[in-house]
Design an enzyme around this catalytic site. Structure first.
Site, short mmCIF file in Angstrom:
data_model
loop_
_atom_site.label_atom_id
_atom_site.label_comp_id
_atom_site.label_asym_id
_atom_site.label_seq_id
_atom_site.Cartn_x
_atom_site.Cartn_y
_atom_site.Cartn_z
N ARG A 56 0.84 -1.20 0.00
CA ARG A 56 0.00 0.00 0.00
C ARG A 56 0.87 1.25 0.00
O ARG A 56 2.05 1.21 0.33
CB ARG A 56 -0.93 0.02 1.21
CG ARG A 56 -0.24 0.13 2.55
CD ARG A 56 -1.26 0.25 3.67
NE ARG A 56 -0.62 0.38 4.96
CZ ARG A 56 -0.23 -0.63 5.72
NH1 ARG A 56 -0.43 -1.86 5.30
NH2 ARG A 56 0.36 -0.42 6.88
N SER A 63 -7.95 -0.65 3.04
CA SER A 63 -8.59 -0.98 4.30
C SER A 63 -9.11 0.25 5.03
O SER A 63 -9.97 0.96 4.54
CB SER A 63 -7.62 -1.79 5.17
OG SER A 63 -8.22 -2.24 6.35
N HIS A 64 -8.53 0.53 6.22
CA HIS A 64 -9.01 1.59 7.10
C HIS A 64 -8.30 2.92 6.87
O HIS A 64 -8.61 3.90 7.57
CB HIS A 64 -8.77 1.16 8.55
CG HIS A 64 -7.32 0.91 8.85
ND1 HIS A 64 -6.67 -0.21 8.43
CD2 HIS A 64 -6.39 1.67 9.50
CE1 HIS A 64 -5.41 -0.15 8.82
NE2 HIS A 64 -5.21 0.98 9.47
N LYS A 105 -4.11 -6.53 -1.16
CA LYS A 105 -3.87 -7.68 -0.29
C LYS A 105 -3.82 -8.91 -1.17
O LYS A 105 -4.73 -9.14 -1.98
CB LYS A 105 -4.99 -7.82 0.77
CG LYS A 105 -5.07 -6.64 1.73
CD LYS A 105 -6.19 -6.84 2.75
CE LYS A 105 -6.22 -5.69 3.76
NZ LYS A 105 -7.30 -5.86 4.77
N ASP A 108 -14.62 -1.35 9.35
CA ASP A 108 -13.57 -0.58 8.68
C ASP A 108 -13.84 -0.57 7.18
O ASP A 108 -14.87 -1.09 6.72
CB ASP A 108 -12.18 -1.12 9.02
CG ASP A 108 -11.89 -2.47 8.40
OD1 ASP A 108 -12.85 -3.21 8.08
OD2 ASP A 108 -10.71 -2.81 8.24
N ASP A 156 -12.76 -2.08 4.43
CA ASP A 156 -12.98 -3.29 3.63
C ASP A 156 -13.73 -4.36 4.42
O ASP A 156 -13.85 -5.49 3.98
CB ASP A 156 -11.66 -3.84 3.08
CG ASP A 156 -10.66 -4.21 4.18
OD1 ASP A 156 -10.78 -3.69 5.31
OD2 ASP A 156 -9.73 -5.00 3.91
N ASP A 201 -13.21 -6.13 7.14
CA ASP A 201 -12.65 -7.32 7.79
C ASP A 201 -12.44 -7.08 9.28
O ASP A 201 -11.97 -7.97 9.99
CB ASP A 201 -11.36 -7.78 7.12
CG ASP A 201 -10.25 -6.73 7.12
OD1 ASP A 201 -10.47 -5.62 7.63
OD2 ASP A 201 -9.15 -7.02 6.59
N ARG A 202 -12.80 -5.87 9.76
CA ARG A 202 -12.71 -5.57 11.19
C ARG A 202 -14.06 -5.07 11.69
O ARG A 202 -14.87 -4.55 10.94
CB ARG A 202 -11.66 -4.49 11.46
CG ARG A 202 -10.25 -4.96 11.22
CD ARG A 202 -9.26 -4.02 11.88
NE ARG A 202 -9.14 -2.75 11.21
CZ ARG A 202 -8.49 -1.70 11.71
NH1 ARG A 202 -7.95 -1.78 12.91
NH2 ARG A 202 -8.40 -0.58 11.03
N HIS A 257 -9.78 -7.32 14.53
CA HIS A 257 -9.90 -8.46 13.62
C HIS A 257 -10.32 -9.67 14.43
O HIS A 257 -9.70 -10.00 15.45
CB HIS A 257 -8.56 -8.75 12.94
CG HIS A 257 -8.17 -7.79 11.89
ND1 HIS A 257 -8.52 -7.93 10.56
CD2 HIS A 257 -7.44 -6.65 11.95
CE1 HIS A 257 -8.02 -6.94 9.86
NE2 HIS A 257 -7.36 -6.14 10.67
#
Length: 448
Positions: A11, A96-97, A106, A235, A237, A239-240, A322
């Site tokens: 990233r 992501s966040h 990813k 978040d 994407d 995943d959290r 997560h």
């Protein structure tokens, strides 16, 4: 460009560090690394993501990889697609966040096993910098697939209750606004108040990072105003997941592990549950009380997923929010975290605050970030200074005494060390925290 390869993903700032040219090269390098036939791709809602998605795909195709694109997706949805379609790997275009001006990717192998700085990403980085970037004689094809209906089919069996429950969900204008409303249509017993469900890569309301208190302040007020039993914050994407109890209070992410442990241990008595090394002592204590086997792990999703497979853990969690689920292929999922908590609370018939309060029995520092130049030297000196303690080096330096402990670890993303400390009471915490911070400051000056 070398700085875009991080500990768990790739990233950087768009377009200065990450752009279509670099993403094409990453896609080509990933294809060369896999040396397999088929991958699946998805991307988030950032303005730059569609173009980066195409660039990555064209790079992968040039290395003779077949690319199936599921379009806009959450990261857990991409993971599920890899597993469900038995793909050789996958790529999720997302930062992501992080704020809107970042982007990245990813990468995963088969079974959604993530590439990381310890396994896979260094090899991709080497290929990324290779001079031979000539396309293969045969280019791979690209096609699209709508995986969302299948993904919902995989999620719905996890819902185990039809008791009425009022909740508030803040999707943060992230990808949780894609799958969550469609799931909720199948859950008429859940009365959900929606906040910022429209995916918008500009994040007009707040950065989609539930770890930072300022990003959940509005959700906390809304939970109270709506007289809801629970609040969730995803978040970017998805995943959290961050949790807010019925009083409007933020729930510490590590204590969520201890609470959800009851749900998983009821289903699988005696099972192994993982927690990262920053978790409160209350977490392994509670898991043992419930008859489970707590196992400490280092920080980071790639390490946790690897350890889960190694010890066959049913559930895991870490301080970043997560949470990981064996039944879904050991993946981390915000929406499955929400479902699991709703299952537990309706089965218990008790509000979340009542389950959390008994676990708040130690004084805690929270995570303290300290800018340093020579973090390895600082860790070595602290290890010597606290040589009479019980020490671990699983991830950084962990120092433990009967009434207090701390972990100091190097950041994988910035020039800081991260300190977490816990003690039996506030007096001990403040005394020992002052001593540790004073030593870090002294060693930092000496090494500069």
């Amino acid at each position: 460009m070398a700085g875009i390869f991080k500990a768990y993903d790739i990233r950087g700032l768009y377009p200065d560090e990450i752009n279509e040219e670099s993403m094409h090269k990453i896609g080509f390098a990933f294809g060369r690394y896999l040396r397999k036939d088929r991958i699946v791709m998805g991307h988030d809602m950032r303005d730059s993501s569609p173009g980066l998605n195409i660039a990555f795909s064209e790079g992968a195709q040039a290395s003779n990889v077949q690319v199936i694109d599921i379009g806009k997706a959450t990261t857990p949805m991409l993971y599920a697609a890899i597993i469900d379609g038995d793909f050789d790997g996958g790529a999720m275009i997302t930062a992501s966040h992080l704020p809107a001006h970042y982007n990245g990717v990813k990468l995963c192998r088969e079974k959604a096993i993530p590439l990381s700085g310890a396994d896979g990403l260094p090899e991709v980085e080497t290929l990324y910098h290779a001079k031979d970037m000539r396309p293969e004689a045969d280019a791979g094809a690209r096609s699209s697939m709508n995986f969302l209906p299948r993904y919902l089919e995989k999620l719905l069996p996890f819902v185990e209750t039809n008791e009425p429950f009022r909740i508030v969900i803040d999707a943060g204008n992230g990808m949780g606004g894609l799958d969550t409303p469609r799931l909720l249509k199948h859950l008429p017993h859940v009365d959900a108040v929606h906040m910022y469900f429209e995916p918008d890569g500009g994040f007009p309301h707040h950065v989609p990072n539930p770890v930072e208190p300022e990003n959940t302040a509005e959700l906390q007020k809304r939970v109270v105003a709506e007289k809801a039993g629970l609040g969730f914050a995803f978040d970017g994407d998805c995943d959290r997941c961050g949790f807010v109890d019925e009083t409007g209070a933020r729930v510490p992410a590590d204590l969520v592990i201890a609470v959800l442990a009851e749900y998983f241990l009821k289903k699988t008595p005696g099972a192994t549950i993982l927690h990262d090394l920053r978790a409160s002592r209350a977490v392994p204590e509670r898991i043992r009380e419930l008859g489970g086997n707590p196992v400490k792990t280092r920080v980071g999703h790639s390490f946790i997923k690897e350890k889960m497979r190694e010890v066959d853990a049913v559930f895991a969690g870490e301080l970043s929010g997560h949470y990981y689920f064996k039944e879904m292929g050991f993946i981390d999922s915000g929406i499955l975290s929400m479902i699991s908590m709703l299952n537990l609370l309706t089965a218990k018939g008790a509000p979340l605050s009542k389950l959390i309060d008994p676990l708040k029995k130690y004084a805690r520092s929270g995570e303290i970030n300290i800018h340093v130049r020579d973090s390895p030297q600082i860790l070595r000196k602290l290890a010597v200074a606290y040589r009479d303690s019980r020490q671990e080096h699983l991830d950084g330096l962990s120092v433990e005494y009967p009434t207090w402990w701390f972990n100091l670890r190097e950041s994988n993303t910035e020039p800081v060390v991260r300190l977490v400390m816990e003690a039996d009471d506030e007096t001990v915490l403040e005394r020992e925290k002052s001593r540790v911070l004073e030593m870090i400051d002294r060693y930092r000056i000496e090494s500069s």
